[in-house]
Motif scaffolding. Structure first.
Motif, PDB file in Angstrom:
ATOM      1  N   LYS A   7     -13.152  15.465  53.401  1.00  0.00           N
ATOM      2  CA  LYS A   7     -14.202  15.417  52.504  1.00  0.00           C
ATOM      3  C   LYS A   7     -15.295  14.371  53.055  1.00  0.00           C
ATOM      4  CE  LYS A   7     -11.291  16.433  48.656  1.00  0.00           C
ATOM      5  NZ  LYS A   7     -10.432  15.907  47.399  1.00  0.00           N
ATOM      6  N   ASP A   8     -16.486  14.649  52.576  1.00  0.00           N
ATOM      7  CA  ASP A   8     -17.729  13.574  52.912  1.00  0.00           C
ATOM      8  C   ASP A   8     -17.220  12.164  52.761  1.00  0.00           C
ATOM      9  OD1 ASP A   8     -18.907  15.660  54.337  1.00  0.00           O
ATOM     10  OD2 ASP A   8     -20.422  15.858  52.618  1.00  0.00           O
ATOM     11  N   ALA A   9     -16.750  12.062  51.396  1.00  0.00           N
ATOM     12  CA  ALA A   9     -16.335  10.690  50.849  1.00  0.00           C
ATOM     13  C   ALA A   9     -15.432  10.002  51.826  1.00  0.00           C
ATOM     14  CB  ALA A   9     -15.781  10.842  49.460  1.00  0.00           C
ATOM     15  N   ASP A  10     -14.221  10.738  52.341  1.00  0.00           N
ATOM     16  CA  ASP A  10     -13.391  10.162  53.219  1.00  0.00           C
ATOM     17  C   ASP A  10     -14.027   9.773  54.704  1.00  0.00           C
ATOM     18  OD1 ASP A  10     -11.399  10.538  51.225  1.00  0.00           O
ATOM     19  OD2 ASP A  10     -10.790  12.644  52.188  1.00  0.00           O
ATOM     20  N   TYR A  11     -14.819  10.619  55.076  1.00  0.00           N
ATOM     21  CA  TYR A  11     -15.643  10.314  56.287  1.00  0.00           C
ATOM     22  C   TYR A  11     -16.134   8.792  56.009  1.00  0.00           C
ATOM     23  CZ  TYR A  11     -19.222  10.272  59.566  1.00  0.00           C
ATOM     24  OH  TYR A  11     -20.039   9.609  60.703  1.00  0.00           O
ATOM     25  N   HIS A  12     -17.055   8.811  54.954  1.00  0.00           N
ATOM     26  CA  HIS A  12     -17.722   7.746  54.876  1.00  0.00           C
ATOM     27  C   HIS A  12     -16.871   6.541  54.817  1.00  0.00           C
ATOM     28  CE1 HIS A  12     -21.915   9.280  54.882  1.00  0.00           C
ATOM     29  NE2 HIS A  12     -21.556  10.329  54.258  1.00  0.00           N
ATOM     30  N   GLU A  13     -15.887   6.575  54.123  1.00  0.00           N
ATOM     31  CA  GLU A  13     -14.827   5.584  53.877  1.00  0.00           C
ATOM     32  C   GLU A  13     -14.286   4.924  55.239  1.00  0.00           C
ATOM     33  OE1 GLU A  13     -10.866   4.362  51.232  1.00  0.00           O
ATOM     34  OE2 GLU A  13     -12.131   5.824  50.619  1.00  0.00           O
ATOM     35  N   LEU A  14     -13.767   5.909  56.023  1.00  0.00           N
ATOM     36  CA  LEU A  14     -13.452   5.569  57.291  1.00  0.00           C
ATOM     37  C   LEU A  14     -14.373   4.767  58.112  1.00  0.00           C
ATOM     38  CD1 LEU A  14     -11.655   8.877  58.110  1.00  0.00           C
ATOM     39  CD2 LEU A  14     -10.517   6.750  58.112  1.00  0.00           C
ATOM     40  N   ILE A  15     -15.721   5.287  58.123  1.00  0.00           N
ATOM     41  CA  ILE A  15     -16.677   4.714  58.938  1.00  0.00           C
ATOM     42  C   ILE A  15     -16.958   3.128  58.562  1.00  0.00           C
ATOM     43  CG2 ILE A  15     -19.035   4.771  59.835  1.00  0.00           C
ATOM     44  CD1 ILE A  15     -17.525   6.695  61.431  1.00  0.00           C
ATOM     45  N   ASP A  16     -17.011   3.188  57.272  1.00  0.00           N
ATOM     46  CA  ASP A  16     -17.277   1.985  56.425  1.00  0.00           C
ATOM     47  C   ASP A  16     -16.354   0.719  56.610  1.00  0.00           C
ATOM     48  OD1 ASP A  16     -19.830   2.912  55.761  1.00  0.00           O
ATOM     49  OD2 ASP A  16     -18.908   3.501  53.652  1.00  0.00           O
ATOM     50  N   THR A  17     -15.179   1.369  56.604  1.00  0.00           N
ATOM     51  CA  THR A  17     -13.870   0.495  56.931  1.00  0.00           C
ATOM     52  C   THR A  17     -13.728  -0.053  58.598  1.00  0.00           C
ATOM     53  OG1 THR A  17     -12.691   1.461  55.148  1.00  0.00           O
ATOM     54  CG2 THR A  17     -11.327   0.238  56.873  1.00  0.00           C
ATOM     55  N   LEU A  18     -14.035   1.026  59.429  1.00  0.00           N
ATOM     56  CA  LEU A  18     -14.219   0.757  60.723  1.00  0.00           C
ATOM     57  C   LEU A  18     -15.269  -0.227  60.924  1.00  0.00           C
ATOM     58  CD1 LEU A  18     -13.445   1.195  63.599  1.00  0.00           C
ATOM     59  CD2 LEU A  18     -14.861   2.807  63.807  1.00  0.00           C
ATOM     60  N   PHE A  19     -16.550  -0.153  60.475  1.00  0.00           N
ATOM     61  CA  PHE A  19     -17.590  -1.145  60.685  1.00  0.00           C
ATOM     62  C   PHE A  19     -17.181  -2.511  60.167  1.00  0.00           C
ATOM     63  CE2 PHE A  19     -21.407   1.740  61.102  1.00  0.00           C
ATOM     64  CZ  PHE A  19     -20.961   2.413  62.237  1.00  0.00           C
ATOM     65  N   ILE A  20     -16.471  -2.801  59.027  1.00  0.00           N
ATOM     66  CA  ILE A  20     -15.853  -3.756  58.700  1.00  0.00           C
ATOM     67  C   ILE A  20     -15.175  -4.661  59.454  1.00  0.00           C
ATOM     68  CG2 ILE A  20     -14.743  -4.868  56.284  1.00  0.00           C
ATOM     69  CD1 ILE A  20     -16.356  -3.124  54.607  1.00  0.00           C
ATOM     70  N   SER A  21     -14.135  -3.788  59.922  1.00  0.00           N
ATOM     71  CA  SER A  21     -13.168  -4.276  60.939  1.00  0.00           C
ATOM     72  C   SER A  21     -13.837  -4.738  61.973  1.00  0.00           C
ATOM     73  CB  SER A  21     -12.241  -3.046  60.986  1.00  0.00           C
ATOM     74  OG  SER A  21     -11.296  -3.411  62.169  1.00  0.00           O
ATOM     75  N   ILE A  22     -14.797  -4.130  62.621  1.00  0.00           N
ATOM     76  CA  ILE A  22     -15.467  -4.640  63.755  1.00  0.00           C
ATOM     77  C   ILE A  22     -16.255  -5.829  63.529  1.00  0.00           C
ATOM     78  CG2 ILE A  22     -17.472  -3.979  65.365  1.00  0.00           C
ATOM     79  CD1 ILE A  22     -16.539  -1.103  65.148  1.00  0.00           C
ATOM     80  N   GLU A  23     -16.936  -6.220  62.252  1.00  0.00           N
ATOM     81  CA  GLU A  23     -17.451  -7.377  61.909  1.00  0.00           C
ATOM     82  C   GLU A  23     -16.686  -8.600  61.752  1.00  0.00           C
ATOM     83  OE1 GLU A  23     -19.662  -6.431  58.266  1.00  0.00           O
ATOM     84  OE2 GLU A  23     -21.073  -5.142  59.326  1.00  0.00           O
ATOM     85  N   GLU A  24     -15.420  -8.119  60.995  1.00  0.00           N
ATOM     86  CA  GLU A  24     -14.425  -9.219  60.977  1.00  0.00           C
ATOM     87  C   GLU A  24     -14.021  -9.761  62.470  1.00  0.00           C
ATOM     88  OE1 GLU A  24     -11.812  -7.530  58.342  1.00  0.00           O
ATOM     89  OE2 GLU A  24     -12.776  -8.046  56.574  1.00  0.00           O
ATOM     90  N   ALA A  25     -13.782  -8.705  63.384  1.00  0.00           N
ATOM     91  CA  ALA A  25     -13.169  -8.847  64.686  1.00  0.00           C
ATOM     92  C   ALA A  25     -14.215  -9.905  65.475  1.00  0.00           C
ATOM     93  CB  ALA A  25     -12.745  -7.931  65.526  1.00  0.00           C
ATOM     94  N   LEU A  26     -15.559  -9.483  65.318  1.00  0.00           N
ATOM     95  CA  LEU A  26     -16.548 -10.150  65.981  1.00  0.00           C
ATOM     96  C   LEU A  26     -16.648 -11.484  65.802  1.00  0.00           C
ATOM     97  CD1 LEU A  26     -19.239  -7.263  66.305  1.00  0.00           C
ATOM     98  CD2 LEU A  26     -17.941  -8.162  68.306  1.00  0.00           C
ATOM     99  N   ASP A  27     -16.715 -11.754  64.319  1.00  0.00           N
ATOM    100  CA  ASP A  27     -16.822 -13.005  63.680  1.00  0.00           C
ATOM    101  C   ASP A  27     -15.544 -13.967  64.321  1.00  0.00           C
ATOM    102  OD1 ASP A  27     -18.708 -12.433  62.075  1.00  0.00           O
ATOM    103  OD2 ASP A  27     -17.523 -12.134  60.463  1.00  0.00           O
ATOM    104  N   ILE A  28     -14.633 -13.553  64.674  1.00  0.00           N
ATOM    105  CA  ILE A  28     -13.483 -14.471  65.288  1.00  0.00           C
ATOM    106  C   ILE A  28     -13.385 -14.242  66.970  1.00  0.00           C
ATOM    107  CG2 ILE A  28     -12.199 -14.636  63.200  1.00  0.00           C
ATOM    108  CD1 ILE A  28     -10.079 -12.722  64.554  1.00  0.00           C
ATOM    109  N   CYS A  29     -14.203 -13.506  67.439  1.00  0.00           N
ATOM    110  CA  CYS A  29     -14.451 -13.185  68.724  1.00  0.00           C
ATOM    111  C   CYS A  29     -14.900 -14.602  69.603  1.00  0.00           C
ATOM    112  CB  CYS A  29     -15.077 -12.073  69.409  1.00  0.00           C
ATOM    113  SG  CYS A  29     -15.178 -11.634  70.892  1.00  0.00           S
TER     114      CYS A  29
END
Length: 107
Positions: free
Chosen positions: A2-24
């Motif tokens: 479902k489109d909503a699931d796709y958007h949630e997956l990408i949004d979660t991935l982007f947040i994960s990347i941001e959090e990882a970059l903050d402590i990199c």
């Protein structure tokens, strides 16, 4: 998917990347808006990630190549190389930043 699931997956991935970059330990700037995330290395090169909702893909552009990832069996897989996203991403950032980077992202 479902489109909503796709958007949630990408949004979660982007947040994960941001959090990882903050402590990199490597200084990498990032900004995100409108389904696009841009990472800028100290050498001013960029890696751009963006949503492709019509195809339900994640696209990643590095200075070396472009990659299209499909979500298959609970992982993002490069449709051309078969590489898994998280391993690919650390390698791409390391290559572009000119030093080892491990973001410790989780799927």
């Amino acid at each position: 998917m479902k489109d909503a699931d796709y958007h949630e997956l990408i949004d979660t991935l982007f947040i994960s990347i941001e959090e990882a970059l903050d402590i990199c330990e490597v200084d990498i700037d990032y900004e995100g808006a409108g389904g696009i995330m841009t990472l800028t290395m100290l050498n001013h090169t960029k890696i751009i990630l963006n949503k492709q909702p019509p195809l339900q893909q994640l696209w990643v552009a590095t200075k070396f190549n472009g990659h299209h990832f499909n979500y298959t069996n609970d992982v993002w897989i490069d449709e051309r190389t078969g590489a898994e996203f998280f391993a690919f991403f650390d390698e791409a950032i390391s290559k572009q930043a000119g030093q080892p980077v491990t973001l410790k992202l989780q799927g």
